[in-house]
Design a protein around this motif. Structure first.
Motif, PDB file in Angstrom:
ATOM      1  N   LEU A  60      31.371  18.842  44.297  1.00 41.46           N
ATOM      2  CA  LEU A  60      30.782  18.728  45.066  1.00 41.46           C
ATOM      3  C   LEU A  60      30.284  20.593  45.552  1.00 41.46           C
ATOM      4  O   LEU A  60      29.235  20.840  46.357  1.00 41.46           O
ATOM      5  CB  LEU A  60      32.831  19.323  46.264  1.00 41.46           C
ATOM      6  N   PHE A  61      30.699  20.748  44.313  1.00 40.22           N
ATOM      7  CA  PHE A  61      29.753  22.050  44.236  1.00 40.22           C
ATOM      8  C   PHE A  61      28.225  21.999  44.313  1.00 40.22           C
ATOM      9  O   PHE A  61      27.559  22.889  44.468  1.00 40.22           O
ATOM     10  CB  PHE A  61      30.092  22.570  42.605  1.00 40.22           C
ATOM     11  N   GLY A  62      27.818  20.832  43.245  1.00 36.53           N
ATOM     12  CA  GLY A  62      26.214  20.744  43.008  1.00 36.53           C
ATOM     13  C   GLY A  62      25.564  20.025  44.627  1.00 36.53           C
ATOM     14  O   GLY A  62      24.333  20.617  44.611  1.00 36.53           O
ATOM     15  N   LEU A  63      26.473  19.236  44.677  1.00 36.58           N
ATOM     16  CA  LEU A  63      25.387  18.866  46.061  1.00 36.58           C
ATOM     17  C   LEU A  63      26.437  19.924  47.727  1.00 36.58           C
ATOM     18  O   LEU A  63      25.730  18.243  48.400  1.00 36.58           O
ATOM     19  CB  LEU A  63      25.762  17.385  46.147  1.00 36.58           C
ATOM     20  N   GLY A  64      27.744  20.020  48.041  1.00 41.10           N
ATOM     21  CA  GLY A  64      27.797  20.503  48.662  1.00 41.10           C
ATOM     22  C   GLY A  64      26.542  21.514  49.631  1.00 41.10           C
ATOM     23  O   GLY A  64      25.075  22.399  48.774  1.00 41.10           O
ATOM     24  N   ALA A  65      26.649  22.116  50.517  1.00 38.17           N
ATOM     25  CA  ALA A  65      25.458  22.935  51.721  1.00 38.17           C
ATOM     26  C   ALA A  65      26.513  24.480  50.645  1.00 38.17           C
ATOM     27  O   ALA A  65      27.262  24.870  49.944  1.00 38.17           O
ATOM     28  CB  ALA A  65      26.304  23.026  53.426  1.00 38.17           C
TER      29      ALA A  65
END
Length: 669
Positions: A60-65
């Motif tokens: 979530l941290f690496g792929l999120g907005a």
């Protein structure tokens, strides 16, 4: 860098190379003033505390907005700060006086904090290293080394607190859904397992290395991690990483925006709190594997038992732990060191067992016919007077529960075989059990008593009660858990039988929560076998007695005097010598190597397996099993007594399996 919790510190802000080196050398990070005395090059410079987010949170941290990335990063930093704060309140200590017998609280950590976004394999892995300098300021204004013992004691609790606070913070921010918490960790439920696996290349590397060597366990994993460790590429920038992650996620068909926000975190209710307490105080809770626990164990257990994502902070979890320890579900124990507790349920189980043993004295259980013990002894002229007395008491005292305590080499098995002959001659059924199936086989072959594992017997008793009047012999009973012994005692009592508990209360502790064997031995009469007949030389018997009496110095002096100790100056030299001696003695399962740490066990087993492979003592073809790869000739140790998982009943077209120890096995501390 900062010394957290100290208003006079002035040690805060960016970490410099010089400042870090000075702190590790015991100097002031800013101006180099010596703060603590140097103790030579072997002094531990620092302790590395690592807090790592679950893989799904890292994704979530690496792929999120950008806003999602910032929120996850903030939640992670807040959780790290909370966990470090807990450690500072509970575990920052210094030692004073000769041998450090006086422990004092200290002001706080001097630590450098480094946050990373990727693993060594280049996958998203949000984690923080808190590198804590090995020095602290005591209340007497002296800088000295940290007392590392409480830090290690509270480390697991701190990790569980980090995970719980991270879940609570993300649930409050996004309302995400979680999988059930296992071992303190939960994943976001909306991220598929195949995606988690695909972005866990470092874990796959380690598992492949473990499988390649056919080992298992925490030590094997640690050894594999070190063997496959490679340097991070310092030239890969953040934008390049994120583009690569986005491409890989798209190839998997995963869109991070599909993670469902399902509402806000809720507070813990009184009903939920009571349910958590009931679980912790029950048979599968804090005393499932050990008979006592300390405050950090409770903190870790509550942090792991909280429903995933509930709104709570570290102080709230500590308050829950304090209320649990003040409740009537637990009992404080006398301790000369740290304060410890046990559960009321476990202590009540032990008291019932002791009371049953007291009530069944002179109950006429397991009494052989008058002449049977004498006839059984006549055929064994090598029996000592002590063994004959043990046979007579076992077969005639009538106790419903009897304890036999024998030192190693005292001939317990020989005395049991004689007693079993007397019982069978009187028409009394005899059976046996032990914690380990190997010990059960030795009881069966050595004493002639049909035996199985305790776990298997407890399962069998659900469908098939014991015959009336059965004598049940439990070998190595000191290693049996209290609840298991209580269940067996109840089954034997129902059958109007006799329970014989054989062991040594000064040898290995119980694998599960134990203490009942020692309690029975101390609260009632027992049969003692004190003459060591195994060692040939008198000095060997004296050395073994010294070890049993907790006098290792005398034993070591004796062994050294008779050239039984090998001293090496390098770790690698010691390992090579140990393997060489094992090979010289035949490299069989009858020759054991022992090591204290699991990673050393894994390394020695790996070296032993290489020798067996070179010596053509392993089959060419290998079969894959849960722990890795195995071949014909491999020797395995089975650590769970589950009949449904009995390896001896399984066969592959490549190899057959036997339940017996590996060449090296860990020594229980």
């Amino acid at each position: 860098m900062g010394r957290r919790g100290s208003p006079t510190s002035c040690l805060s802000g960016p970490v410099s190379d010089n400042g870090l080196r000075r702190a590790f050398a015991g100097e002031h990070p800013l101006h180099g003033e010596l703060l603590r005395a140097r103790r030579g090059p072997q002094r531990n410079a620092a302790i590395d505390l690592t807090f790592s987010a679950p893989k799904s949170v890292s994704l979530l941290f690496g792929l999120g907005a950008p806003d999602v990335e910032a929120s996850v990063r903030g939640a992670h930093d807040e959780a790290v700060t909370a966990a470090l704060g807990y450690l500072e309140r509970r575990a920052v200590r210094v030692r004073r006086e000769r041998n450090g017998v006086r422990v004092l609280p200290a002001e706080g950590f001097v630590a450098a904090i480094f946050r990373h976004r990727a693993s060594r394999a280049g996958d998203p892995q949000l984690h923080t290293h808190a590198v804590v300098a090995n020095m602290a300021l005591g209340p007497d204004s002296r800088w000295t080394a940290l007392d590392a013992r409480p830090i290690y004691a509270h480390a697991m609790a701190a990790g569980c607190l980090y995970q719980a606070v991270l879940r609570a913070r993300l649930s409050a921010e996004f309302g995400v859904a979680w999988t059930p918490v296992r071992d303190g960790l939960a994943e976001l439920s909306d991220i598929p397992a195949n995606v988690l696996r695909a972005f866990s290349r470092r874990r796959v590397e380690i598992e492949a290395e473990v499988a390649r060597h056919g080992t298992s366990g925490p030590g094997a994993t640690e050894a594999a991690a070190l063997a496959t460790r490679h340097r991070k590429d310092p030239h890969v920038d953040e934008d390049t990483l994120r583009r690569d992650w986005a491409r890989r996620a798209a190839d998997l068909g995963f869109d991070p925006t599909t993670v469902v926000w399902c509402g806000r975190a809720s507070a813990l209710t009184r009903t939920q709190e009571a349910a958590i307490y009931d679980d912790l105080a029950g048979p599968v809770g804090l005393t499932a594997r050990r008979s006592s626990f300390a405050a950090p164990d409770v903190v870790a257990a509550i942090a792991s038992a909280l429903p995933a994502g509930h709104a709570i902070d570290v102080e709230g979890i500590e308050a829950l732990a304090a209320r649990f320890l003040d409740s009537d579900r637990v009992v404080a124990l006398a301790s000369s060191d740290e304060r410890r507790w046990s559960t009321a349920e476990l202590l009540a189980t032990e008291r019932r067992l002791v009371a049953l043993a007291h009530r069944r004295r002179r109950a006429g259980r397991g009494v052989a016919e008058a002449e049977s013990p004498s006839h059984a002894c006549l055929g064994r002229p090598s029996l000592t007077d002590e063994q004959r007395t043990a046979v007579r008491r076992l077969t005639s005292d009538g106790y419903g529960i009897v304890v036999v305590i024998g030192v190693a080499g005292a001939g317990k098995t020989f005395a049991l075989r004689t007693s079993a002959d007397a019982w069978r001659a009187s028409g009394t059924p005899v059976c046996g059990a032990a914690v380990a199936r190997r010990a059960a086989r030795e009881l069966e072959t050595g004493a002639g008593i049909p035996s199985t594992s305790i776990s298997a017997m407890l399962i069998q008793l659900n469908d098939r009660p014991l015959q009336t009047g059965t004598v049940l012999v439990i070998d190595e009973a000191g290693m049996a858990g209290t609840r298991a012994l209580a269940a067996l005692a109840k089954a034997v009592d129902t059958a109007d039988g006799k329970l014989v508990l054989v062991g040594d209360d000064r040898q290995l502790e119980a694998i599960d929560a134990g203490g009942a064997f020692r309690a029975l031995a101390r609260r009632g009469p027992s049969i003692q076998l004190t003459q060591n007949r195994r060692q040939v030389h008198g000095w060997e018997r004296d050395a073994a007695a010294a070890l049993r009496d907790c006098d290792p110095r005398a034993a070591l002096v004796a062994y050294a005097r008779h050239d039984r100790i090998t001293v090496t100056h390098r770790d690698e030299e010691a390992r090579q010598r140990l393997i060489s001696d094992w090979i010289a003695q035949g490299a069989t399962e009858d020759v054991a190597m022992l090591a204290h740490r699991r990673r050393d066990v894994a390394d020695l087993n790996l070296r032993a397996r290489r020798h067996l492979r070179i010596a053509s003592r392993l089959g060419i073809e290998e079969a894959r099993y849960a722990a890795g790869r195995i071949a014909t000739g491999d020797v395995l140790i089975v650590r769970q007594n589950l009949p449904s998982h009995d390896l001896a009943k399984r066969r592959s077209r490549h190899c057959s399996l036997r339940r017996s120890p590996w060449p090296c096995r860990p020594r229980r501390p």
